[in-house]
Design an enzyme around this catalytic site. Structure first.
Site, PDB file in Angstrom:
ATOM      1  CG  ASN A   7      -4.151 -19.314  39.640  1.00 51.42           C
ATOM      2  OD1 ASN A   7      -5.306 -19.657  39.424  1.00 51.42           O
ATOM      3  ND2 ASN A   7      -3.467 -18.564  38.799  1.00 51.42           N
ATOM      4  CD  GLU A  35      -5.941 -17.428  36.336  1.00 54.53           C
ATOM      5  OE1 GLU A  35      -6.597 -17.202  35.303  1.00 54.53           O
ATOM      6  OE2 GLU A  35      -5.121 -18.361  36.449  1.00 54.53           O
ATOM      7  CG  ASP A 146       0.220 -17.616  39.025  1.00 53.60           C
ATOM      8  OD1 ASP A 146       1.421 -17.708  38.682  1.00 53.60           O
ATOM      9  OD2 ASP A 146      -0.720 -17.914  38.275  1.00 53.60           O
ATOM     10  CG  ASN A 148       1.841 -16.283  35.324  1.00 54.65           C
ATOM     11  OD1 ASN A 148       1.727 -17.463  35.003  1.00 54.65           O
ATOM     12  ND2 ASN A 148       0.798 -15.497  35.521  1.00 54.65           N
ATOM     13  CG  ASP A 217       1.542 -21.030  41.911  1.00 56.95           C
ATOM     14  OD1 ASP A 217       0.630 -20.210  41.773  1.00 56.95           O
ATOM     15  OD2 ASP A 217       1.760 -21.965  41.109  1.00 56.95           O
ATOM     16  CG  ASP A 246      -4.156 -24.368  35.727  1.00 52.57           C
ATOM     17  OD1 ASP A 246      -4.649 -23.725  36.676  1.00 52.57           O
ATOM     18  OD2 ASP A 246      -3.906 -23.838  34.626  1.00 52.57           O
ATOM     19  CG  HIS A 247      -1.834 -22.547  39.516  1.00 54.13           C
ATOM     20  ND1 HIS A 247      -0.648 -21.851  39.464  1.00 54.13           N
ATOM     21  CD2 HIS A 247      -2.519 -22.209  38.390  1.00 54.13           C
ATOM     22  CE1 HIS A 247      -0.614 -21.130  38.364  1.00 54.13           C
ATOM     23  NE2 HIS A 247      -1.738 -21.325  37.701  1.00 54.13           N
TER      24      HIS A 247
END
Length: 256
Positions: A7, A35, A146, A148, A217, A246-247
């Protein structure tokens, strides 16, 4: 074959990092991105193809967006869940070297009392049904992205602090379990891993420095691929870059 997911939280911002990361990993076969946050006309096809990659993508402005970058041709490309009417761009699939690769950006859900939470659960139900059908057609299948969802408490830096939140709720974890029951295996858990191994860290409160993260992930593999999987790692190095996502990427290695 090596299959990865990342991501990137805006491909426009992170394109140089993606290109550098791929250049440092010439053995990587296919990378699923989430994203991308780009409408299709703005996708950097030329730059990626100049790097020797085959690309497929579907996106929208500001939010969501998924892509597959591959060193092998992408065949039978499909977009979105065929069994779920949704304007959000969250799923892309293609056959790569005889492996069906599905890249997914699962709904976040926002909060348990949000209208986005039942949407997430319904979306996951559709994903499970879709994956079951795809497994019948493609025994060699990888579902990556991802999710989530942090599947277990060991995938959460502070389970008590996260209790009652999205990403860790029992209904979300049940959907993850149903994906495994459908015939997939979590490649990361096929191997002994360090404790507190995470793939996402909040930008706030020095989350990465404190390793206050979540493992959300995942690379899930069908039984034939899982049997040939020799390694799975979370590459934390890109998270140390200037202006990082941030991943972190997750990479699974599958013997030919």
């Amino acid at each position: 074959m090596q299959i990865a997911t990342w991501n990137v939280n805006s491909l426009k911002v992170r394109l140089p990092q993606v290109l550098d990361w791929l250049a440092a990993r010439p053995e990587l076969t296919v990378l699923a991105l989430q994203e991308t946050k780009l409408e299709d006309h703005a996708f950097p096809r030329a730059e990626l193809e100049a790097a020797g990659l085959h690309v497929a993508f579907t996106g929208q402005k500001t939010y969501n967006g998924v892509a597959l970058l591959s060193r092998l041709p992408l065949e039978d490309v499909q977009y979105n869940l065929p069994n779920f009417d949704d304007p959000q761009k969250r799923v892309i699939a293609a056959t790569v070297g005889g492996v069906r690769v599905i890249g997914a950006y699962v709904v976040n859900g926002q909060a348990l009392d949000s209208e986005k939470y039942p949407y997430k659960l319904a979306w996951l139900d559709a994903l499970i049904a879709y994956v079951k059908a795809e497994l019948e057609r493609h025994p060699r299948l990888a579902l990556v992205g991802d999710y989530n969802i942090a599947p277990e408490d060991r995938d959460v830096h502070d389970p008590k602090a996260w209790e009652g939140n999205v990403l860790v709720s029992p209904p979300e974890r049940e959907r993850f379990r149903l994906l495994l029951e459908a015939g997939l295996m979590d490649s990361f858990r096929l191997f002994e891993q360090e404790e507190k191994s995470f793939s996402w860290w909040d930008y706030r409160a020095a989350g990465f420095r404190r390793n206050a993260g979540l493992r959300i992930d995942h690379v899930l593999l069908s039984a034939p691929l899982a049997a040939a999987c020799t390694a799975c790692e979370i590459d934390r190095e890109p998270r140390r870059a200037e202006r990082p996502s941030d991943h972190a990427p997750v990479v699974a290695v599958i013997a030919d």
